[in-house]
Design a protein around this motif. Sequence first.
Motif, PDB file in Angstrom:
ATOM      1  N   TRP A  83      26.103  17.585   8.891  1.00  0.00           N
ATOM      2  CA  TRP A  83      26.989  16.525   8.431  1.00  0.00           C
ATOM      3  C   TRP A  83      27.701  16.646   6.999  1.00  0.00           C
ATOM      4  CZ3 TRP A  83      25.239  12.306   9.791  1.00  0.00           C
ATOM      5  CH2 TRP A  83      24.170  12.400  10.952  1.00  0.00           C
ATOM      6  N   GLU A  84      27.645  18.472   6.411  1.00  0.00           N
ATOM      7  CA  GLU A  84      28.220  18.519   5.449  1.00  0.00           C
ATOM      8  C   GLU A  84      30.828  18.197   6.146  1.00  0.00           C
ATOM      9  OE1 GLU A  84      25.047  20.559   4.522  1.00  0.00           O
ATOM     10  OE2 GLU A  84      26.067  20.104   7.125  1.00  0.00           O
ATOM     11  N   ALA A  85      30.521  19.061   7.471  1.00  0.00           N
ATOM     12  CA  ALA A  85      31.270  18.688   7.991  1.00  0.00           C
ATOM     13  C   ALA A  85      32.091  17.367   8.171  1.00  0.00           C
ATOM     14  CB  ALA A  85      31.736  18.793   9.389  1.00  0.00           C
ATOM     15  N   ILE A  86      30.928  16.381   8.764  1.00  0.00           N
ATOM     16  CA  ILE A  86      31.830  14.994   9.048  1.00  0.00           C
ATOM     17  C   ILE A  86      31.326  14.111   7.638  1.00  0.00           C
ATOM     18  CG2 ILE A  86      30.106  13.146   9.841  1.00  0.00           C
ATOM     19  CD1 ILE A  86      28.626  14.667  11.608  1.00  0.00           C
ATOM     20  N   LEU A 130      26.625  12.418  -3.113  1.00  0.00           N
ATOM     21  CA  LEU A 130      25.606  12.824  -2.283  1.00  0.00           C
ATOM     22  C   LEU A 130      25.311  13.019  -1.236  1.00  0.00           C
ATOM     23  CD1 LEU A 130      22.410  12.091  -4.828  1.00  0.00           C
ATOM     24  CD2 LEU A 130      24.309  14.251  -5.312  1.00  0.00           C
ATOM     25  N   LEU A 131      25.299  13.840  -0.318  1.00  0.00           N
ATOM     26  CA  LEU A 131      25.595  14.074   0.869  1.00  0.00           C
ATOM     27  C   LEU A 131      24.681  13.366   1.325  1.00  0.00           C
ATOM     28  CD1 LEU A 131      27.027  15.594   3.574  1.00  0.00           C
ATOM     29  CD2 LEU A 131      24.744  17.382   3.331  1.00  0.00           C
ATOM     30  N   ARG A 132      22.837  13.038   1.159  1.00  0.00           N
ATOM     31  CA  ARG A 132      22.427  12.195   1.485  1.00  0.00           C
ATOM     32  C   ARG A 132      22.451  10.901   1.119  1.00  0.00           C
ATOM     33  NH1 ARG A 132      19.966   9.830  -2.581  1.00  0.00           N
ATOM     34  NH2 ARG A 132      19.356  10.883  -4.387  1.00  0.00           N
ATOM     35  N   PHE A 142      26.600   6.548   7.243  1.00  0.00           N
ATOM     36  CA  PHE A 142      27.228   6.640   8.125  1.00  0.00           C
ATOM     37  C   PHE A 142      25.820   5.869   9.209  1.00  0.00           C
ATOM     38  CE2 PHE A 142      27.627   9.829  11.710  1.00  0.00           C
ATOM     39  CZ  PHE A 142      29.256   9.374  12.160  1.00  0.00           C
ATOM     40  N   LEU A 143      24.486   6.710   9.623  1.00  0.00           N
ATOM     41  CA  LEU A 143      23.885   6.454   9.731  1.00  0.00           C
ATOM     42  C   LEU A 143      23.717   4.877  10.866  1.00  0.00           C
ATOM     43  CD1 LEU A 143      21.108   9.180   9.795  1.00  0.00           C
ATOM     44  CD2 LEU A 143      22.766   9.092  11.407  1.00  0.00           C
ATOM     45  N   GLY A 182      22.488  17.581  11.700  1.00  0.00           N
ATOM     46  CA  GLY A 182      24.099  16.876  12.165  1.00  0.00           C
ATOM     47  C   GLY A 182      23.998  16.411  13.085  1.00  0.00           C
ATOM     48  N   LEU A 183      25.011  15.706  13.585  1.00  0.00           N
ATOM     49  CA  LEU A 183      25.131  14.754  15.017  1.00  0.00           C
ATOM     50  C   LEU A 183      26.361  15.730  15.784  1.00  0.00           C
ATOM     51  CD1 LEU A 183      24.633  11.701  16.190  1.00  0.00           C
ATOM     52  CD2 LEU A 183      28.139  11.993  14.938  1.00  0.00           C
ATOM     53  N   THR A 184      24.994  15.444  16.877  1.00  0.00           N
ATOM     54  CA  THR A 184      25.352  16.170  18.481  1.00  0.00           C
ATOM     55  C   THR A 184      26.202  15.400  18.833  1.00  0.00           C
ATOM     56  OG1 THR A 184      23.480  17.737  17.942  1.00  0.00           O
ATOM     57  CG2 THR A 184      24.677  17.797  20.073  1.00  0.00           C
TER      58      THR A 184
END
Length: 291
Positions: free
Chosen positions: A232-235, A245-247, A253-254, A275-277
């Motif tokens: 998630w940090e990279a996205i 904030l990341l959250r 994003f979702l 993260g996202l696979t």
Amino acid sequence: MSSRKQTLKPTEEALISEALAIEAEAAADAGALGYLARCMVQATMPHRKVEGTHFERKNGSFTLTMMAPADPGLPYGSVPRLLLAWLSTEAVRTRSREIELGDSMSAFMREIGLVPTGGRWGSITRLKNQTARLFACTVNAIYKEGGRTGILNRSVADRAVLWWDAKDPAQAAQWRSKVVLSEPFFNEILDRPVPVDQRALKALKQSPLALDTYAWLTYRASYMTKASTVPWEAIAGQFGSDYKLLRQFKAAFLTELRKVAAVYPAAEFDVSDKGLTVKPGQPHVQRKPSV
């Protein structure tokens, strides 16, 4: 089926209707085949207005930096993304750096999926403002791998002449508005452009994050051979640097990812806490052998 339809929001119904239309007819057959420059898919423009004249996003070893004069400033939002998609598509279609934008503002707006509306916050004002921002900016792409560094500097356009009358957008101008893409940016577009379905772009046009996510997923599907989990940090670094904030970014994003999945159901991915696979799958548009 009817009870489920009643629970859907109008935007969700529109997305599902558009998805059915896209599935029913291939983009090329529908005259909706479009392209994007690869560098603008690997990292993206601001979603919201940015103070200052410098903006940066990272995607692994790739860094995209945008710079612009203080007036007009940096491009942001959905409009410059729709503009770039249209320009890239025309560049691939015509194989020419000089691209005509049509003889009236309203006609061009329909081309990119905008409905002309007036006023300070209307689409006419936004198009005029964002066009100036996009054509005035400079893009720097830096690739770092091991001990090697590659640096590419390019402006979007060498020259742009816009004869549009914002007060009378339907009025045909005496001369046609046109833009001359810079040679480096033109070559970037023609070098393995990312095929997209323009109907999907128009369906997702309300959200710059959804547009970015759609382009990124179909681009990855074109070259992936095995599943890859992107933290998630990279996205967030690639798509959401304007979230504190990341959250907050993850939630946004979702939400947009669900919209993308509605118009691009062949996208293969799993969501987890890590993260996202993203899995190998079918690109939304198959690349033509001639491109």
